[in-house]
Write a protein that holds these residues in place. Sequence first.
Motif, PDB file in Angstrom:
ATOM      1  N   LEU A  45      51.961  45.749  44.911  1.00 45.65           N
ATOM      2  CA  LEU A  45      51.378  45.083  46.082  1.00 45.65           C
ATOM      3  C   LEU A  45      49.952  44.617  45.806  1.00 45.65           C
ATOM      4  O   LEU A  45      49.569  43.510  46.211  1.00 45.65           O
ATOM      5  CB  LEU A  45      51.384  46.030  47.283  1.00 45.65           C
ATOM      6  CG  LEU A  45      52.686  46.164  48.032  1.00 45.65           C
ATOM      7  CD1 LEU A  45      52.565  47.265  49.070  1.00 45.65           C
ATOM      8  CD2 LEU A  45      53.062  44.864  48.689  1.00 45.65           C
ATOM      9  N   PHE A  46      49.177  45.438  45.141  1.00 45.54           N
ATOM     10  CA  PHE A  46      47.809  45.051  44.805  1.00 45.54           C
ATOM     11  C   PHE A  46      47.813  43.840  43.877  1.00 45.54           C
ATOM     12  O   PHE A  46      47.051  42.887  44.075  1.00 45.54           O
ATOM     13  CB  PHE A  46      47.067  46.219  44.161  1.00 45.54           C
ATOM     14  CG  PHE A  46      45.677  45.872  43.723  1.00 45.54           C
ATOM     15  CD1 PHE A  46      44.678  45.687  44.662  1.00 45.54           C
ATOM     16  CD2 PHE A  46      45.367  45.723  42.384  1.00 45.54           C
ATOM     17  CE1 PHE A  46      43.386  45.360  44.274  1.00 45.54           C
ATOM     18  CE2 PHE A  46      44.094  45.393  41.987  1.00 45.54           C
ATOM     19  CZ  PHE A  46      43.094  45.213  42.928  1.00 45.54           C
ATOM     20  N   ALA A  47      48.689  43.862  42.874  1.00 52.48           N
ATOM     21  CA  ALA A  47      48.777  42.724  41.947  1.00 52.48           C
ATOM     22  C   ALA A  47      49.245  41.463  42.666  1.00 52.48           C
ATOM     23  O   ALA A  47      48.737  40.361  42.393  1.00 52.48           O
ATOM     24  CB  ALA A  47      49.722  43.067  40.795  1.00 52.48           C
ATOM     25  N   MET A  48      50.210  41.607  43.594  1.00 53.35           N
ATOM     26  CA  MET A  48      50.666  40.450  44.361  1.00 53.35           C
ATOM     27  C   MET A  48      49.550  39.917  45.254  1.00 53.35           C
ATOM     28  O   MET A  48      49.424  38.698  45.423  1.00 53.35           O
ATOM     29  CB  MET A  48      51.877  40.829  45.228  1.00 53.35           C
ATOM     30  CG  MET A  48      53.173  40.961  44.474  1.00 53.35           C
ATOM     31  SD  MET A  48      54.535  41.567  45.486  1.00 53.35           S
ATOM     32  CE  MET A  48      54.581  40.414  46.820  1.00 53.35           C
ATOM     33  N   ASN A  49      48.758  40.783  45.811  1.00 52.62           N
ATOM     34  CA  ASN A  49      47.661  40.367  46.672  1.00 52.62           C
ATOM     35  C   ASN A  49      46.590  39.627  45.875  1.00 52.62           C
ATOM     36  O   ASN A  49      46.065  38.612  46.320  1.00 52.62           O
ATOM     37  CB  ASN A  49      47.058  41.567  47.392  1.00 52.62           C
ATOM     38  CG  ASN A  49      46.281  41.180  48.616  1.00 52.62           C
ATOM     39  OD1 ASN A  49      46.282  40.041  49.040  1.00 52.62           O
ATOM     40  ND2 ASN A  49      45.606  42.148  49.184  1.00 52.62           N
ATOM     41  N   VAL A  50      46.271  40.112  44.692  1.00 52.72           N
ATOM     42  CA  VAL A  50      45.270  39.459  43.852  1.00 52.72           C
ATOM     43  C   VAL A  50      45.794  38.112  43.351  1.00 52.72           C
ATOM     44  O   VAL A  50      45.104  37.088  43.421  1.00 52.72           O
ATOM     45  CB  VAL A  50      44.866  40.370  42.671  1.00 52.72           C
ATOM     46  CG1 VAL A  50      44.037  39.620  41.647  1.00 52.72           C
ATOM     47  CG2 VAL A  50      44.114  41.581  43.171  1.00 52.72           C
ATOM     48  N   ALA A  51      47.037  38.089  42.842  1.00 54.15           N
ATOM     49  CA  ALA A  51      47.610  36.842  42.322  1.00 54.15           C
ATOM     50  C   ALA A  51      47.843  35.837  43.445  1.00 54.15           C
ATOM     51  O   ALA A  51      47.632  34.638  43.264  1.00 54.15           O
ATOM     52  CB  ALA A  51      48.911  37.135  41.594  1.00 54.15           C
ATOM     53  N   GLY A  52      48.291  36.312  44.600  1.00 54.19           N
ATOM     54  CA  GLY A  52      48.524  35.409  45.723  1.00 54.19           C
ATOM     55  C   GLY A  52      47.243  34.872  46.311  1.00 54.19           C
ATOM     56  O   GLY A  52      47.234  33.797  46.929  1.00 54.19           O
ATOM     57  N   GLY A  53      46.138  35.559  46.127  1.00 52.04           N
ATOM     58  CA  GLY A  53      44.847  35.095  46.631  1.00 52.04           C
ATOM     59  C   GLY A  53      44.399  33.806  45.972  1.00 52.04           C
ATOM     60  O   GLY A  53      43.675  33.014  46.573  1.00 52.04           O
TER      61      GLY A  53
END
Length: 87
Positions: A45-53
């Motif tokens: 989730l953290f990686a998705m949040n950073v990449a999606g940002g």
Amino acid sequence: MKVIGIVSVVLVLLLLVVLDKKHIQKALELLSVYWFRLAFAFLILFAMNVAGGFIGIYVPVNITSGVLLAILGIPGIAALCAFAVFL
């Protein structure tokens, strides 16, 4: 609130007394697998949040999305991405 805590502790201790060692080990092994999946889900989730940002899509990092991802796995990633895009 204290009563619920005391009752839950008593029930866990009663189960530990009643169950044999093999069943306790199996239950603890399953519990550890689920804890690992939940921890790994929050990492994803953290990686998705950073990449999606970078593209303007923000995936919420909360317990509900973590449990959804831990239980469903790859379809959970797709569901969270769909929620982030369409909602």
